[in-house]
Motif scaffolding. Structure first.
Motif, PDB file in Angstrom:
ATOM      1  N   LEU A  68      -9.852  -6.821  -9.369  1.00 35.74           N
ATOM      2  CA  LEU A  68     -10.168  -6.351  -8.020  1.00 35.74           C
ATOM      3  C   LEU A  68      -9.455  -5.063  -7.644  1.00 35.74           C
ATOM      4  O   LEU A  68      -9.893  -4.374  -6.715  1.00 35.74           O
ATOM      5  CB  LEU A  68      -9.845  -7.440  -6.997  1.00 35.74           C
ATOM      6  N   LEU A  69      -8.363  -4.740  -8.315  1.00 37.36           N
ATOM      7  CA  LEU A  69      -7.599  -3.544  -7.955  1.00 37.36           C
ATOM      8  C   LEU A  69      -7.339  -2.700  -9.196  1.00 37.36           C
ATOM      9  O   LEU A  69      -6.218  -2.650  -9.714  1.00 37.36           O
ATOM     10  CB  LEU A  69      -6.268  -3.940  -7.299  1.00 37.36           C
ATOM     11  N   PRO A  70      -8.366  -2.029  -9.708  1.00 34.95           N
ATOM     12  CA  PRO A  70      -8.155  -1.193 -10.895  1.00 34.95           C
ATOM     13  C   PRO A  70      -7.273   0.009 -10.623  1.00 34.95           C
ATOM     14  O   PRO A  70      -6.701   0.593 -11.539  1.00 34.95           O
ATOM     15  CB  PRO A  70      -9.578  -0.756 -11.268  1.00 34.95           C
ATOM     16  N   GLY A  71      -7.133   0.402  -9.365  1.00 31.62           N
ATOM     17  CA  GLY A  71      -6.276   1.515  -8.985  1.00 31.62           C
ATOM     18  C   GLY A  71      -5.296   1.087  -7.916  1.00 31.62           C
ATOM     19  O   GLY A  71      -5.205  -0.102  -7.560  1.00 31.62           O
ATOM     20  N   PRO A  72      -4.524   2.021  -7.360  1.00 32.13           N
ATOM     21  CA  PRO A  72      -3.577   1.690  -6.292  1.00 32.13           C
ATOM     22  C   PRO A  72      -4.311   1.082  -5.096  1.00 32.13           C
ATOM     23  O   PRO A  72      -5.393   1.532  -4.726  1.00 32.13           O
ATOM     24  CB  PRO A  72      -2.958   3.045  -5.929  1.00 32.13           C
ATOM     25  N   PRO A  73      -3.740   0.040  -4.477  1.00 34.97           N
ATOM     26  CA  PRO A  73      -4.416  -0.606  -3.343  1.00 34.97           C
ATOM     27  C   PRO A  73      -4.424   0.293  -2.117  1.00 34.97           C
ATOM     28  O   PRO A  73      -3.483   1.048  -1.870  1.00 34.97           O
ATOM     29  CB  PRO A  73      -3.569  -1.861  -3.102  1.00 34.97           C
ATOM     30  N   GLY A  74      -5.506   0.219  -1.354  1.00 29.65           N
ATOM     31  CA  GLY A  74      -5.587   0.971  -0.116  1.00 29.65           C
ATOM     32  C   GLY A  74      -4.937   0.256   1.042  1.00 29.65           C
ATOM     33  O   GLY A  74      -4.734   0.826   2.117  1.00 29.65           O
ATOM     34  N   ALA A 123       0.829  -1.198   0.000  1.00 28.71           N
ATOM     35  CA  ALA A 123       0.000   0.000   0.000  1.00 28.71           C
ATOM     36  C   ALA A 123       0.867   1.251   0.000  1.00 28.71           C
ATOM     37  O   ALA A 123       0.461   2.293  -0.514  1.00 28.71           O
ATOM     38  CB  ALA A 123      -0.923   0.006   1.210  1.00 28.71           C
ATOM     39  N   ASP A 124       2.055   1.160   0.573  1.00 28.81           N
ATOM     40  CA  ASP A 124       2.980   2.289   0.642  1.00 28.81           C
ATOM     41  C   ASP A 124       4.034   2.132  -0.437  1.00 28.81           C
ATOM     42  O   ASP A 124       5.004   1.401  -0.263  1.00 28.81           O
ATOM     43  CB  ASP A 124       3.637   2.352   2.021  1.00 28.81           C
ATOM     44  N   PRO A 125       3.881   2.770  -1.590  1.00 26.81           N
ATOM     45  CA  PRO A 125       4.839   2.570  -2.679  1.00 26.81           C
ATOM     46  C   PRO A 125       6.215   3.111  -2.356  1.00 26.81           C
ATOM     47  O   PRO A 125       7.204   2.687  -2.945  1.00 26.81           O
ATOM     48  CB  PRO A 125       4.202   3.326  -3.852  1.00 26.81           C
ATOM     49  N   GLN A 126       6.317   4.058  -1.418  1.00 26.26           N
ATOM     50  CA  GLN A 126       7.629   4.579  -1.069  1.00 26.26           C
ATOM     51  C   GLN A 126       8.431   3.556  -0.266  1.00 26.26           C
ATOM     52  O   GLN A 126       9.618   3.371  -0.479  1.00 26.26           O
ATOM     53  CB  GLN A 126       7.485   5.880  -0.262  1.00 26.26           C
ATOM     54  N   ALA A 127       7.748   2.883   0.666  1.00 24.57           N
ATOM     55  CA  ALA A 127       8.436   1.837   1.429  1.00 24.57           C
ATOM     56  C   ALA A 127       8.664   0.607   0.571  1.00 24.57           C
ATOM     57  O   ALA A 127       9.678  -0.061   0.671  1.00 24.57           O
ATOM     58  CB  ALA A 127       7.624   1.466   2.667  1.00 24.57           C
ATOM     59  N   GLU A 162     -11.208  -6.074   0.257  1.00 28.35           N
ATOM     60  CA  GLU A 162     -11.824  -4.984   1.006  1.00 28.35           C
ATOM     61  C   GLU A 162     -11.326  -3.638   0.485  1.00 28.35           C
ATOM     62  O   GLU A 162     -10.172  -3.491   0.108  1.00 28.35           O
ATOM     63  CB  GLU A 162     -11.517  -5.092   2.500  1.00 28.35           C
ATOM     64  N   ALA A 163     -12.217  -2.652   0.463  1.00 30.24           N
ATOM     65  CA  ALA A 163     -11.861  -1.296   0.045  1.00 30.24           C
ATOM     66  C   ALA A 163     -12.849  -0.325   0.664  1.00 30.24           C
ATOM     67  O   ALA A 163     -13.878  -0.719   1.224  1.00 30.24           O
ATOM     68  CB  ALA A 163     -11.863  -1.175  -1.481  1.00 30.24           C
ATOM     69  N   ARG A 164     -12.532   0.961   0.553  1.00 27.09           N
ATOM     70  CA  ARG A 164     -13.403   1.970   1.152  1.00 27.09           C
ATOM     71  C   ARG A 164     -14.778   2.008   0.487  1.00 27.09           C
ATOM     72  O   ARG A 164     -15.773   2.342   1.123  1.00 27.09           O
ATOM     73  CB  ARG A 164     -12.751   3.350   1.048  1.00 27.09           C
TER      74      ARG A 164
END
Length: 526
Positions: free
Chosen positions: A369-375, A179-183, A334-336
């Motif tokens: 299931l993940l059309p965008g960046p994962p939460g 979820a954290d692309p920087q890490a 799961e997503a918002r």
């Protein structure tokens, strides 16, 4: 040219960008989406380094980059791979200072490959803690663009990602999205662990939080799972033991908020074509039949790890050959904007679309299931099951009579000959079979059974109904006995004991081929 090291930014993380992870020979590596597809082992270089500065793990890509096989470098000082005189260089001292403070470090180094050639590389080192609280470093190598090679050589995504030995029980494919692309790494993990008896353990887990701290907790848990799997505990007992370990850490002063985790542990047996699974607060796995029907296994979701006081329950279910087991973390479903039930329905539809391979199936699941960046961090493990038919299994009941040892040895030798493994039935193997069967007759109880399984390895199981575990001892010079298990341990690469509902299993493994491409496993079962 001497080794050069440039101090990186103190806050540099490993690595940047949105990444997916696949595996080669059991290693996880990052694949950047929207750019080049770094899915070849030639394009990955990662290593684990212990707190003493010795190499603890070596990826296939690292071997391709520097030419060293794992057995040539594991246990060596990592500084030996630097070009010349690193201890005399001021930049190297800066790096040592940063690492001593357990800070993420990045910098340019000059390495020497096995042929003595100079390799310039940008290194990133990230600190993680193992189950004993010791620091281990993940080191990734990135060949800089100016060297003419723009390959991204990335950090392994977990502390204990080891090569998985060749085994026939399952074919697997995995994905990991932080979820954290920087890490570039989080608290979710997956694992495929070969077990005795041709079985395999499939594991997914999810630690609360993201980034390095979640990764450190994940590393400790994954170390513990591998250790407990080596003891061959059933899924429910393994999760209970893992739960106790977390509670002990909490009692010893670790803040309870530092480890909040769920885990699913499943064991598949290709001989019986059955799977046993237990859950610690984790979503149920999906089972896709060869006909395309998808069901979510009715495994009782016990409490998350660290709650304590509530037992875990295992469910045992049949698995048709060629079925698909799909394990995942909740970040996938799961997503918002929707609840888990909607996510599970979407996953069911994605699994109904046949793919040309497990790799393409994983890609299709993520696209759906993940059309965008994962939460949230996402781990996905797919496993297609294989079965061992009767032509690969032979079994006999052994009378509890010392005279039966010779007959058991002859039967094993004859079966190995029919399988074309005549050399495996010579002196070493005969000695191991004799010692294990003799111990079962002398020290255990009937019924005693002998089972051989051939699946590219040879597995021998001799069953008894005693739950007492054997212990090797060093016999004195004039003792007439007591050397059996000591000899077995000396002759074999490894051996161990697993307990069953009716007794125990003593197993050993030894190579069949000169280079260890085949293995023989012997087990005394109960």
């Amino acid at each position: 040219m001497g080794a050069t090291v440039q101090q990186g930014a103190p806050g540099a993380m490993c690595p940047a960008g949105r990444a997916g992870v696949s595996t080669v020979s059991g290693y996880g590596f990052f694949r950047y989406e929207g750019g080049d597809d770094f899915s070849s082992p030639a394009q990955t270089a990662a290593a684990a380094v212990d707190e003493e500065g010795r190499i603890a793990a070596w990826s296939p890509g690292a071997q391709l980059l520097l030419g060293y096989a794992p057995q040539e470098v594991v246990g060596r000082e990592v500084a030996a791979l630097l070009a010349d005189g690193p201890s005399d260089l001021a930049p190297y001292s800066l790096a040592r200072h940063s690492l001593a403070r357990r800070q993420v470090w990045a910098g340019r180094v000059a390495l020497r490959d096995r042929a003595g050639r100079l390799v310039q590389a940008d290194l990133r080192a990230c600190p993680l803690l193992d189950a004993d609280g010791h620091t281990q470093w993940f080191v990734q190598a990135l060949v800089p663009p100016e060297s003419g090679n723009t390959v991204a050589l990335a950090l392994q995504h977990s502390l204990l990602q080891h090569p998985v030995p060749v085994q026939q029980a399952v074919e697997t494919a995995v994905r990991y999205l932080p979820a954290d692309p920087q890490a570039g790494v989080g608290g979710d993990w997956f694992d495929v662990i070969p077990l005795s008896g041709a079985r395999v353990a499939l594991v997914v887990g999810d630690v609360v939080g993201h980034g390095v701290h979640a990764s450190a907790a994940m590393g400790r848990l994954r170390t513990a799972v591998r250790t407990l799997a080596d003891v061959d505990l059933p899924p429910d007992e393994l999760l209970a033991a893992l739960d106790h370990l977390i509670l002990d850490e909490w009692r010893d002063g670790l803040e309870s908020g530092e480890i909040g985790a769920t885990c699913l542990y499943a064991v598949y047996d290709p001989v019986t074509c059955r799977c046993s699974a237990a859950s610690a607060g984790h979503p149920a796995p999906a089972l896709v039949t060869p006909g395309g029907t998808t069901v979510f296994v009715d495994v009782e979701p016990g409490p998350p790890l660290g709650v304590g006081g509530v037992p875990f329950e295992a469910v045992d279910f049949p698995v048709t050959e060629g079925s698909l087991l799909v394990l995942y973390t909740d970040g996938l479903v799961e997503a918002r904007d929707h609840d888990i039930r909607t996510g599970l329905d979407t996953l069911r539809r994605a699994l109904a679309r046949p793919g040309s391979s497990l790799e393409s199936l994983c890609d299709g699941i993520l696209r759906t299931l993940l059309p965008g960046p994962p939460g949230d961090d996402v781990a996905l493990l797919t496993a297609r099951t294989h079965a061992l038919d009767a032509s690969h299994v032979a079994s006999w009941e052994i009378p509890p009579d010392p005279a039966a040892v010779a007959d058991a040895r002859r039967r094993a030798t004859a079966q190995l000959t029919r399988w074309g493994l005549r050399e495996a039935a010579l002196s070493t193997t005969e000695l191991i079979v004799s010692e294990l069967v003799t111990n079962a007759i002398r020290h255990a109880h009937a019924p005693i059974g002998l089972r051989l399984i051939h699946d590219g390895t040879l597995i021998c199981e001799v069953s008894d109904s005693s739950s007492t575990s054997p212990h090797p001892r060093r016999a004195h010079a004039f003792d007439e006995g007591g050397r059996g298990l000591f000899l077995v341990g000396t002759l074999c690469e490894r051996w161990g004991t697993r307990h069953t509902p009716h007794g125990k299993t003593i197993w050993t493994e030894q190579p069949l081929a000169p280079h260890g491409t085949e293995q023989v496993s012997f087990a005394v079962d109960a």
